[in-house]
Design a protein around this motif. Sequence first.
Motif, PDB file in Angstrom:
ATOM      1  N   UNK A 305     -22.321 -74.322 185.044  1.00 41.31           N
ATOM      2  CA  UNK A 305     -20.892 -74.635 184.992  1.00 41.31           C
ATOM      3  C   UNK A 305     -20.254 -74.082 186.266  1.00 41.31           C
ATOM      4  N   UNK A 306     -18.971 -74.369 186.518  1.00 40.68           N
ATOM      5  CA  UNK A 306     -18.361 -73.890 187.769  1.00 40.68           C
ATOM      6  C   UNK A 306     -18.471 -72.374 187.974  1.00 40.68           C
ATOM      7  N   UNK A 307     -18.377 -71.601 186.889  1.00 42.88           N
ATOM      8  CA  UNK A 307     -18.505 -70.145 187.046  1.00 42.88           C
ATOM      9  C   UNK A 307     -19.945 -69.721 187.327  1.00 42.88           C
ATOM     10  N   UNK A 308     -20.884 -70.499 186.803  1.00 43.09           N
ATOM     11  CA  UNK A 308     -22.309 -70.183 186.975  1.00 43.09           C
ATOM     12  C   UNK A 308     -23.043 -71.449 187.422  1.00 43.09           C
ATOM     13  N   UNK A 309     -22.851 -71.843 188.685  1.00 46.44           N
ATOM     14  CA  UNK A 309     -23.391 -73.136 189.138  1.00 46.44           C
ATOM     15  C   UNK A 309     -24.915 -73.203 189.169  1.00 46.44           C
ATOM     16  N   UNK A 310     -25.603 -72.080 189.184  1.00 48.82           N
ATOM     17  CA  UNK A 310     -27.068 -72.082 189.203  1.00 48.82           C
ATOM     18  C   UNK A 310     -27.665 -71.880 187.815  1.00 48.82           C
ATOM     19  N   UNK A 311     -26.824 -72.000 186.792  1.00 54.09           N
ATOM     20  CA  UNK A 311     -27.299 -71.789 185.435  1.00 54.09           C
ATOM     21  C   UNK A 311     -26.855 -70.434 184.913  1.00 54.09           C
ATOM     22  N   UNK A 312     -26.901 -70.295 183.605  1.00 51.23           N
ATOM     23  CA  UNK A 312     -26.432 -69.050 182.983  1.00 51.23           C
ATOM     24  C   UNK A 312     -27.460 -67.935 183.153  1.00 51.23           C
ATOM     25  N   UNK A 313     -26.950 -66.718 183.270  1.00 53.01           N
ATOM     26  CA  UNK A 313     -27.794 -65.507 183.373  1.00 53.01           C
ATOM     27  C   UNK A 313     -28.699 -65.548 184.592  1.00 53.01           C
ATOM     28  N   UNK A 314     -28.285 -66.286 185.618  1.00 56.03           N
ATOM     29  CA  UNK A 314     -29.214 -66.568 186.724  1.00 56.03           C
ATOM     30  C   UNK A 314     -28.712 -66.080 188.071  1.00 56.03           C
ATOM     31  N   UNK A 315     -27.867 -65.076 188.095  1.00 56.86           N
ATOM     32  CA  UNK A 315     -27.421 -64.565 189.398  1.00 56.86           C
ATOM     33  C   UNK A 315     -28.583 -63.976 190.191  1.00 56.86           C
ATOM     34  N   UNK A 316     -29.599 -63.511 189.501  1.00 56.85           N
ATOM     35  CA  UNK A 316     -30.788 -62.984 190.194  1.00 56.85           C
ATOM     36  C   UNK A 316     -31.662 -64.115 190.743  1.00 56.85           C
ATOM     37  N   UNK A 317     -31.424 -65.345 190.277  1.00 52.45           N
ATOM     38  CA  UNK A 317     -32.286 -66.462 190.671  1.00 52.45           C
ATOM     39  C   UNK A 317     -33.633 -66.449 189.974  1.00 52.45           C
ATOM     40  N   UNK A 318     -33.779 -65.645 188.930  1.00 49.21           N
ATOM     41  CA  UNK A 318     -35.094 -65.474 188.293  1.00 49.21           C
ATOM     42  C   UNK A 318     -35.289 -66.307 187.028  1.00 49.21           C
ATOM     43  N   UNK A 319     -34.246 -66.971 186.538  1.00 48.57           N
ATOM     44  CA  UNK A 319     -34.426 -67.787 185.327  1.00 48.57           C
ATOM     45  C   UNK A 319     -35.458 -68.885 185.600  1.00 48.57           C
ATOM     46  N   UNK A 320     -36.448 -68.933 184.780  1.00 52.58           N
ATOM     47  CA  UNK A 320     -37.509 -69.936 184.902  1.00 52.58           C
ATOM     48  C   UNK A 320     -38.715 -69.470 185.700  1.00 52.58           C
ATOM     49  N   UNK A 321     -38.595 -68.357 186.419  1.00 53.67           N
ATOM     50  CA  UNK A 321     -39.690 -67.921 187.296  1.00 53.67           C
ATOM     51  C   UNK A 321     -40.669 -67.010 186.550  1.00 53.67           C
ATOM     52  N   UNK A 322     -41.784 -66.699 187.233  1.00 54.82           N
ATOM     53  CA  UNK A 322     -42.796 -65.756 186.728  1.00 54.82           C
ATOM     54  C   UNK A 322     -43.373 -66.185 185.380  1.00 54.82           C
ATOM     55  N   UNK A 323     -43.532 -67.499 185.238  1.00 52.51           N
ATOM     56  CA  UNK A 323     -44.212 -68.022 184.050  1.00 52.51           C
ATOM     57  C   UNK A 323     -45.652 -67.507 184.007  1.00 52.51           C
ATOM     58  N   UNK A 324     -46.053 -67.032 182.852  1.00 54.70           N
ATOM     59  CA  UNK A 324     -47.463 -66.653 182.662  1.00 54.70           C
ATOM     60  C   UNK A 324     -48.017 -67.411 181.458  1.00 54.70           C
ATOM     61  N   UNK A 325     -49.323 -67.493 181.415  1.00 53.17           N
ATOM     62  CA  UNK A 325     -49.991 -68.056 180.252  1.00 53.17           C
ATOM     63  C   UNK A 325     -51.223 -67.202 179.972  1.00 53.17           C
ATOM     64  N   UNK A 326     -51.877 -67.459 178.894  1.00 56.12           N
ATOM     65  CA  UNK A 326     -53.156 -66.799 178.628  1.00 56.12           C
ATOM     66  C   UNK A 326     -54.281 -67.780 178.930  1.00 56.12           C
ATOM     67  N   UNK A 327     -55.089 -67.431 179.913  1.00 53.41           N
ATOM     68  CA  UNK A 327     -56.233 -68.271 180.256  1.00 53.41           C
ATOM     69  C   UNK A 327     -57.254 -68.212 179.116  1.00 53.41           C
ATOM     70  N   UNK A 328     -57.835 -69.371 178.820  1.00 57.51           N
ATOM     71  CA  UNK A 328     -58.764 -69.433 177.685  1.00 57.51           C
ATOM     72  C   UNK A 328     -60.044 -70.182 177.970  1.00 57.51           C
TER      73      UNK A 328
END
Length: 545
Positions: A305-328
């Motif tokens: 939104x205009x107050x948070x143009x990069x998405x909510x809770x994302x001033x650090x730019x980290x939302x969505x990053x550092x995805x991990x999974x469990x290799x199997x």
Amino acid sequence: MIDDAPRATNGRAPDVFTPGGWSPMRQYAERDLVDFVIIGAGAGGAALGCRLAENGFSVVILEAGPFWRPLDDFVSDELAQQNLYWTDARIIAGADPIALGGNNSGRGVGGSTVHYSMIALRFRPQWFKSRSLLGYGFDWPISYEELAPYYEEAEEALKVAGPVNYPWGPPRRRYPYRPHEVNAAGLVLARGAEKLGIKWAATPLTTVSAPRGRSPPCVYRGFCNYGCSTNAKQSALTVWIPRALRAGAEVRDLAMAGRIEIDAKGLAAGVNYRREAAWRFQRARDVVVAGYAIETPRLLLNSACPLFPDGLANRSGLVGTHLTTHAGPGAWATFDEEIRWYKGPPNMAVTEHWNYADEGKDFVGAYAFMSQGPLPMAWAQTVATSRGLWGRSLRDEMRKYNHMAGFVPVGETEPRPENRVSLADETDRFGLRIPKVSFSYSENDKRLQRHAVRFMSDMLAAAGGYDIWTNYKDTSHLLGTCRMGGDPETSVVNADGRSWDIPNLWICDGSLFPTCGGVNPSLTIQALACRMADRISTLAASGQI
């Protein structure tokens, strides 16, 4: 039928323990200003909603999928039961794109706990300070000691059935229920472990080994990964949701959240969601996102939104990053004797040797591995896709089904910024931008997998297996993407799951994990939810929310 018409309406919700039965449910009007709207009714959202309602808060839980009735809906059919998974359109990318669906998602009240393998393991204490103590990943903002009472609470709520003396981790109270008898596939792991001189144990499981209320003991039919039709499985659907309803929470099924609205003060005002072919809005004092590691960052990014143009809770730019999974990656072998690995829960024996041993590794991180029990269709799919067998050759291989055994690890992967969830340009049937999930293994991740495959193959040979073969393409559990931390510059939320940027916006699911460890995450997610509920109550009592 259940994808069209919500079941939780008109002051009642399905009673999951009675065929066709109903439980009374409090209902709020959308004009009501409720204390909490929680988006997602899986392990995190259901546990938190239950505990907040029991602590006296008004709670509405929105769930995109249906409100399952296990006694009516779940059948012994591997194909039909795949409607439990989240299979909406998504884009996968990267050098090692992750297959999305059954092994890492759930759609419906209870989330993926409806079809999970029920493995209930705690994190190794040192993993909460993995950067400081082990030299990799990131430190969590809480310690094992802070979470331990909530592990115990979750284990008690879920009536975990496990050994009297579990051989790994700090001293602890015994599990609430006795362990299940280990099946032949688990005894292969036990035999191999004893030959190699390492510890093994009956896997702690959240399926009851004796009657519990209206849950009968497990009858070992083996369909655990396709929904338990007897309710022996202790899931968010059968444990937390009934408690939440009794405490006054409302659950709205088939309610797809599309956007969190932000008011002029920069606070969350409520949630726009789609239900019964119309967009609706629920007002709330606080909003909790519990959509797991893909849908949580997707919703935050789609709520820009205009107050948070990069998405909510994302001033650090980290939302969505550092995805991990469990290799199997898997290791499989043929045995002379009949194993019949489909009998019982799929993972009845475990070794956490390489979660707790730090010597002899050429990688950082950890893995546990378990005995396996794939049903015929799943096994045929593994054989066909891993070995390229088809026609007569596939049929010949499937004739060995009752003589097969194998192991699959829960292998830790490194949290790296380039592995991430972002928004694609394409939209879904609701007009919402769909997620793009990018993932590639690091060199360390590959070394960990090679180590696991070598060790598991050695153990199968030690147990008497032959014709050993391996596959490397499987994964499970998605974690990270909105990690918790102690610094707003390097994390999305604080130790309580509270957004650094928007104080009445919270996250409660596996996206919080700074590192993923080498165990299944559901118990830790539920322990975090219980802790968060107590922290919120404490903050509310002192006027801090």
